[in-house]
Design an enzyme around this catalytic site. Structure first.
Site, PDB file in Angstrom:
ATOM      1  N   ASP A  95       0.861  -1.184   0.000  1.00 37.49           N
ATOM      2  CA  ASP A  95       0.000   0.000   0.000  1.00 37.49           C
ATOM      3  C   ASP A  95       0.899   1.235   0.000  1.00 37.49           C
ATOM      4  O   ASP A  95       1.513   1.575   1.020  1.00 37.49           O
ATOM      5  CB  ASP A  95      -0.912  -0.005   1.227  1.00 37.49           C
ATOM      6  CG  ASP A  95      -2.009  -1.061   1.129  1.00 37.49           C
ATOM      7  OD1 ASP A  95      -1.883  -1.973   0.288  1.00 37.49           O
ATOM      8  OD2 ASP A  95      -2.989  -0.982   1.906  1.00 37.49           O
ATOM      9  N   LYS A 156      -6.647   3.189  -3.264  1.00 38.61           N
ATOM     10  CA  LYS A 156      -6.988   3.168  -1.844  1.00 38.61           C
ATOM     11  C   LYS A 156      -7.293   4.586  -1.397  1.00 38.61           C
ATOM     12  O   LYS A 156      -6.567   5.525  -1.727  1.00 38.61           O
ATOM     13  CB  LYS A 156      -5.832   2.572  -1.038  1.00 38.61           C
ATOM     14  CG  LYS A 156      -6.083   2.520   0.464  1.00 38.61           C
ATOM     15  CD  LYS A 156      -4.924   1.836   1.182  1.00 38.61           C
ATOM     16  CE  LYS A 156      -5.049   1.934   2.695  1.00 38.61           C
ATOM     17  NZ  LYS A 156      -3.933   1.276   3.406  1.00 38.61           N
ATOM     18  N   LYS A 184      -9.892   0.085  -2.576  1.00 40.84           N
ATOM     19  CA  LYS A 184      -9.745  -0.225  -1.158  1.00 40.84           C
ATOM     20  C   LYS A 184     -10.207   0.969  -0.333  1.00 40.84           C
ATOM     21  O   LYS A 184      -9.607   2.047  -0.394  1.00 40.84           O
ATOM     22  CB  LYS A 184      -8.303  -0.583  -0.811  1.00 40.84           C
ATOM     23  CG  LYS A 184      -8.128  -0.910   0.683  1.00 40.84           C
ATOM     24  CD  LYS A 184      -6.731  -1.404   0.994  1.00 40.84           C
ATOM     25  CE  LYS A 184      -6.526  -1.571   2.504  1.00 40.84           C
ATOM     26  NZ  LYS A 184      -5.178  -2.093   2.840  1.00 40.84           N
TER      27      LYS A 184
END
Length: 226
Positions: A95, A156, A184
């Protein structure tokens, strides 16, 4: 709740342990829970990737870590090195916080190059953290397009350090990506109702440290409704 009863939340959850005071004991607990509840992944700091990879070896949850967290303002070389080391240590999902300064200054080629290098050099699943609370809708669109073009597998929403996820942002990212990549949702997800609404509106992963509690809440509500 009844209308969403067919949605299985557990396989969508990245069980996040991003408290800076986390210890080995916490990592062991998070990995055990990720395995027991069949979560998608456990997300830990880079320093705990090797431990998590060892604990989850041969089990279904992926090992995820964060890169350039939480500001994204490390140099591109440092972020690339951090990502490569994490992959070597056993992380299969990264991430990566994008460099918001580059985005704000319009240095889109540099931003693209940074994400593309991490995608290419690690060969792992990259989730680009946009930190949507700090961006205008126009900036969210630009950032999303850059990250998708660079090879990110997920967009994300947030680190959780500068604001949390909103339904509006998930809807916007879904409209932008047209199902080309995953979404996400993360930052402040604490209830089963919230988790379900995010999924219904387009989230394909949920980053939260409250996964077990969210599943327990849902079971309790379903029993009451049943």
């Amino acid at each position: 709740m009844a209308a969403h009863s067919e949605i299985d939340l557990a396989p969508l959850i990245d069980h996040a342990l991003l408290d800076p005071t986390a210890t080995q004991e916490h990592v062991e607990k998070w990995c055990e829970e990720a395995d027991r509840f069949h979560f998608a992944a456990v997300c830990v700091y880079p320093t705990y990737v090797q431990l998590a990879a060892r604990l989850l070896h041969g089990k279904s949850p992926k090992v995820c870590t964060v890169i350039g967290f939480p500001t994204g303002a490390s140099t591109s070389k440092i972020k690339l090195y951090e990502a490569q080391e994490a992959a070597e240590n056993g992380a299969t999902e990264l991430d990566v916080v994008i460099n918001l300064g580059l985005l704000k200054m319009g240095k889109t080629e540099e931003l693209h190059r940074e994400i593309a290098e991490i995608c290419e050099e690690t060969g792992q699943t990259i989730k680009a953290i946009l930190e949507t609370a700090l961006l205008t809708d126009a900036e969210k669109r630009i950032a999303a397009e850059i990250c998708m073009d660079a090879g990110a597998a997920y967009l994300k929403t947030s680190t959780g350090w500068r604001g949390g996820v909103t339904i509006a942002d998930v809807r916007l990212l879904k409209a932008i990506n047209k199902d080309r990549v995953g979404i996400k949702a993360s930052g402040g997800i604490r209830t089963s109702e919230q988790a379900l609404e995010l999924v219904v509106n387009g989230a394909t992963r949920l980053g939260t440290s409250h996964g077990p509690a969210i599943l327990r809440q849902r079971d309790t509500l379903e029993k009451k409704e049943g």
